[in-house]
Design a protein around this motif. Structure first.
Motif, short mmCIF file in Angstrom:
data_model
loop_
_atom_site.label_atom_id
_atom_site.label_comp_id
_atom_site.label_asym_id
_atom_site.label_seq_id
_atom_site.Cartn_x
_atom_site.Cartn_y
_atom_site.Cartn_z
N LEU A 14 51.15 35.32 50.05
CA LEU A 14 50.44 35.54 48.77
C LEU A 14 48.87 34.73 48.68
O LEU A 14 48.39 35.38 48.08
CB LEU A 14 51.60 34.43 47.86
N ILE A 18 46.02 36.94 47.26
CA ILE A 18 45.38 36.61 46.07
C ILE A 18 43.99 36.45 46.29
O ILE A 18 43.09 36.83 45.50
CB ILE A 18 46.23 35.31 45.49
N ALA A 21 42.54 40.03 46.49
CA ALA A 21 42.33 40.70 45.12
C ALA A 21 41.08 39.86 44.44
O ALA A 21 40.14 40.52 43.82
CB ALA A 21 43.42 40.29 44.39
N GLY A 22 40.74 38.47 44.57
CA GLY A 22 39.82 37.73 44.14
C GLY A 22 38.73 38.10 44.61
O GLY A 22 37.62 38.44 43.98
#
Length: 154
Positions: A14, A18, A21-22
């Protein structure tokens, strides 16, 4: 104990997702600034250079080379490679999480046991497996990446 290991693995995946994606979202702004720098460099070169007296057209060839480099680096931007990796041989600054990709074209097979195009289809590293599975590459994108990294290795 097994629950702790499972929790660690899930949290790690995760966290990478994340983070990826950032960096993807932040990287879209970098694409515009990279394109602006390339255009500025091309415009500066074309205004600073005087045409060759022999009419050889050397000035016209230079932007074409820049366009190829820009096109090859564009796929590295759009697919988010520069979120974690740099390509110093193409003067592309990126993240420091992953290794520099300047020699990936020649080095991936020795490190992962398969050619670059096969590695991009089915990565053997855990991190790249999760990244690619989250955003699979088309055959055309794989070829563009291979071409860009081959140029970087030259």
């Amino acid at each position: 104990m097994p629950n702790s290991v499972a929790s660690f693995i899930i949290c790690t995946i995760l966290g990478f997702g994340i983070g990826f994606a950032g960096f993807q979202l932040a990287g879209k702004d970098d694409v515009a600034s990279t394109d602006t720098r390339t255009e500025t460099a091309t415009n500066t070169e074309s205004t600073d250079n005087t045409p060759a007296e022999d009419g050889s057209g050397e000035e016209a060839e230079q932007p074409t080379t820049e366009s190829v480099v820009s096109a090859n680096s564009e796929i590295l931007n759009t697919k988010g490679c520069l979120s974690c990796h740099s390509v110093s041989s193409l003067d592309l600054e990126g993240g420091a999480t992953g290794p520099d990709l300047s020699q990936a074209f020649t080095g991936v097979e020795g490190k992962h046991g398969k050619p670059l195009n096969e590695f991009l289809k089915e990565p053997t590293s855990a991190v790249m497996s999760s990244v690619i599975s989250g955003s699979p590459l088309t055959d055309e994108e794989i070829q563009q990446l291979v071409d860009a990294l081959q140029e970087a290795a030259e």
